[in-house]
Write an enzyme that holds these catalytic residues in place. Structure first.
Site, PDB file in Angstrom:
ATOM      1  N   HIS A  46      -9.728  -6.737  -4.915  1.00 18.36           N
ATOM      2  CA  HIS A  46      -9.511  -6.363  -3.517  1.00 18.36           C
ATOM      3  C   HIS A  46     -10.670  -5.510  -3.036  1.00 18.36           C
ATOM      4  O   HIS A  46     -10.980  -4.472  -3.623  1.00 18.36           O
ATOM      5  CB  HIS A  46      -8.180  -5.610  -3.372  1.00 18.36           C
ATOM      6  CG  HIS A  46      -6.990  -6.504  -3.560  1.00 18.36           C
ATOM      7  ND1 HIS A  46      -5.850  -6.114  -4.206  1.00 18.36           N
ATOM      8  CD2 HIS A  46      -6.797  -7.793  -3.168  1.00 18.36           C
ATOM      9  CE1 HIS A  46      -4.984  -7.134  -4.197  1.00 18.36           C
ATOM     10  NE2 HIS A  46      -5.540  -8.158  -3.584  1.00 18.36           N
ATOM     11  N   GLU A  96     -10.707  -1.503  -2.470  1.00 19.75           N
ATOM     12  CA  GLU A  96     -10.249  -0.609  -3.547  1.00 19.75           C
ATOM     13  C   GLU A  96     -11.443  -0.146  -4.377  1.00 19.75           C
ATOM     14  O   GLU A  96     -11.597  -0.488  -5.550  1.00 19.75           O
ATOM     15  CB  GLU A  96      -9.182  -1.335  -4.379  1.00 19.75           C
ATOM     16  CG  GLU A  96      -7.963  -1.684  -3.524  1.00 19.75           C
ATOM     17  CD  GLU A  96      -7.004  -2.693  -4.165  1.00 19.75           C
ATOM     18  OE1 GLU A  96      -7.166  -3.004  -5.357  1.00 19.75           O
ATOM     19  OE2 GLU A  96      -6.099  -3.174  -3.458  1.00 19.75           O
ATOM     20  N   HIS A 142      -6.804  -1.982  -9.921  1.00 19.93           N
ATOM     21  CA  HIS A 142      -6.612  -1.961  -8.474  1.00 19.93           C
ATOM     22  C   HIS A 142      -6.405  -0.512  -8.050  1.00 19.93           C
ATOM     23  O   HIS A 142      -6.422   0.397  -8.868  1.00 19.93           O
ATOM     24  CB  HIS A 142      -5.362  -2.783  -8.097  1.00 19.93           C
ATOM     25  CG  HIS A 142      -5.564  -4.268  -8.148  1.00 19.93           C
ATOM     26  ND1 HIS A 142      -5.706  -5.032  -7.026  1.00 19.93           N
ATOM     27  CD2 HIS A 142      -5.654  -5.125  -9.197  1.00 19.93           C
ATOM     28  CE1 HIS A 142      -5.874  -6.302  -7.361  1.00 19.93           C
ATOM     29  NE2 HIS A 142      -5.838  -6.393  -8.686  1.00 19.93           N
ATOM     30  N   GLU A 184      -2.825   0.502 -11.117  1.00 17.97           N
ATOM     31  CA  GLU A 184      -3.027   0.918  -9.727  1.00 17.97           C
ATOM     32  C   GLU A 184      -3.550   2.344  -9.807  1.00 17.97           C
ATOM     33  O   GLU A 184      -2.812   3.287 -10.083  1.00 17.97           O
ATOM     34  CB  GLU A 184      -1.717   0.849  -8.931  1.00 17.97           C
ATOM     35  CG  GLU A 184      -1.182  -0.562  -8.709  1.00 17.97           C
ATOM     36  CD  GLU A 184      -1.950  -1.346  -7.641  1.00 17.97           C
ATOM     37  OE1 GLU A 184      -2.844  -0.793  -6.993  1.00 17.97           O
ATOM     38  OE2 GLU A 184      -1.634  -2.546  -7.462  1.00 17.97           O
TER      39      GLU A 184
HETATM   40  O1  0X9 Z   1      -0.424  -6.555  -4.008  1.00 18.41           O
HETATM   41  C1  0X9 Z   1      -1.232  -6.611  -4.945  1.00 18.41           C
HETATM   42  O2  0X9 Z   1      -1.979  -7.561  -5.139  1.00 18.41           O
HETATM   43  C2  0X9 Z   1      -1.309  -5.443  -5.918  1.00 18.41           C
HETATM   44  N1  0X9 Z   1      -1.258  -4.195  -5.222  1.00 18.41           N
HETATM   45  S1  0X9 Z   1      -2.508  -3.728  -4.259  1.00 18.41           S
HETATM   46  O3  0X9 Z   1      -2.114  -2.530  -3.521  1.00 18.41           O
HETATM   47  N2  0X9 Z   1      -3.739  -3.306  -5.175  1.00 18.41           N
HETATM   48  O4  0X9 Z   1      -2.886  -4.813  -3.402  1.00 18.41           O
HETATM   49  C3  0X9 Z   1      -0.175  -5.470  -6.893  1.00 18.41           C
HETATM   50  C4  0X9 Z   1       0.518  -6.753  -7.190  1.00 18.41           C
HETATM   51  C5  0X9 Z   1       1.524  -6.528  -8.264  1.00 18.41           C
HETATM   52  N3  0X9 Z   1       2.678  -7.318  -8.208  1.00 18.41           N
HETATM   53  C6  0X9 Z   1       3.763  -7.070  -7.420  1.00 18.41           C
HETATM   54  N4  0X9 Z   1       3.755  -6.148  -6.523  1.00 18.41           N
HETATM   55  N5  0X9 Z   1       4.851  -7.787  -7.620  1.00 18.41           N
HETATM   56 ZN    ZN Z   2      -5.434  -4.414  -5.166  1.00 18.23          ZN
END
Ligand code: 0X9
Ligand code: ZN
Length: 309
Positions: free
Chosen positions: A66, A69, A194, A270
């Site tokens: 991303h 980040e 992330h 994260e």
């Molecule tokens: O949404 C995402 O891709 C990830 N979080 S972010 O804030 N870095 O974008 C995490 C994805 C993890 N999986 C779930 N949330 N189910």
């Molecule tokens: Zn991310």
């Protein structure tokens, strides 16, 4: 080259990686795994130990999926730096390299990363064109060709930030990474960095169900969280991705790696901070302390996993 302690642009980061690889010598190899949509080379650095007898298991690390980040690629670059500089000096580094070959990709999304520097600080996706002229980019962490894609847990709309692409695995960046990972022998660990939240996420990501490796993943994740807290990194939480973030996500690299490679020790960090502000815009003055407090999480995680089938 010196350790990275600032948020540099893509060309500067790329040059840094080239220099580190050449200064590292025989223990390092740079592998071009293919080009991004805009033609930037995606470079994986392979780091090994001197005492390499071949046939080791492998760890893969990805950062910068991303664009916004920024702490992710800078942390991953600090990881590269430590693995190169501190081998034979720091006992954790030595152990981690004597047991694994490391494959590290600091920028899964180089185009988006550069765009977040030049144009839009909060850009998330890649820079691929879509069927809508005014809407650019696919969320690479919704584009991995894993199952669960039929569930409506990623966006099918090109104008949204979590657009999963025209079809699973459609993006060049995804294709390059998938092809590369399928060719890595004895992949044992997959780490994805992330931000933000201070969480260690374990699969599944597309549904709130544990995998058959749940307790082993949870144990290793908890050990890492405790180590980071002990290093003054504050509280980290560990658990199912969807449960902690309260949304499911299909097409993540986490789910894909778990389902399609030998690696069962798969984790998404994260990274700090825990909330917004500052959220994605973590000041440069915080980089060193975040690296120093997160690093024990990585070493502890790996030490917990070594020799676990
Ligand atoms: O949404 C995402 O891709 C990830 N979080 S972010 O804030 N870095 O974008 C995490 C994805 C993890 N999986 C779930 N949330 N189910
Ligand atoms: Zn991310």
């Amino acid at each position: 080259a010196d350790v990275l302690r600032s948020y540099v642009t893509h060309p500067v980061m790329d040059h840094w990686l080239e220099r580190m690889a050449s200064e590292c010598g025989d223990r390092c190899t740079l592998i071009n795994i293919g080009q991004s949509f805009e033609g930037r080379e995606m470079k994986v650095i392979k780091i090994t130990s001197n005492s390499s007898t071949g046939n080791k298991s492998a760890v893969f690390v990805e950062g910068g999926a991303h664009a916004r980040e920024w702490i992710s690629p800078v942390f991953v670059n600090n990881l590269i730096y430590k693995l190169i500089i501190e081998y034979g000096v720091d006992s954790s580094v030595t152990l981690m390299l004597d047991n694994y070959d490391w494959y590290i990709l600091p920028l899964v999304n180089p185009d988006g990363y550069q765009y977040s520097h030049n144009n839009e600080r909060y850009w998330r996706k890649n820079r691929a064109t879509t069927i809508f002229r005014d809407c650019v980019g696919v969320d690479l962490n919704r584009n991995f060709p894993s199952f669960g894609m039929s569930d409506p847990v990623y966006s099918k709309h090109p104008c949204e930030d979590t657009y999963g692409g025209p079809f699973p695995g459609s993006e060049r960046e995804t294709k390059n990474l998938v092809k590369f990972l399928l060719g890595v022998d004895k992949l044992h660990v997959f780490l994805s960095f992330h931000s933000y939240s201070k969480m260690i996420l374990i699969p599944w990501s597309h549904k709130m169900k544990p995998t058959t490796h749940h307790s082993a993943l949870k144990t290793a994740g908890m050990a890492a969280a405790n180590a980071m807290e002990a290093a003054n990194g504050g509280k980290w939480v560990v658990g199912l991705a969807g449960e902690l973030l309260s949304y499911n996500a299909a097409g993540t690299s986490l789910d894909w790696a778990y389902a399609n490679t030998e690696a069962k020790f798969v984790f998404t960090f994260e990274m700090p901070p825990s909330r917004s502000p500052p959220g994605f815009v973590l000041p440069e003055s915080s980089i060193k302390s975040v690296v120093d407090t997160t690093w024990p999480g990585v070493t502890t995680l790996i030490k917990t996993i070594i020799n676990t089938p």
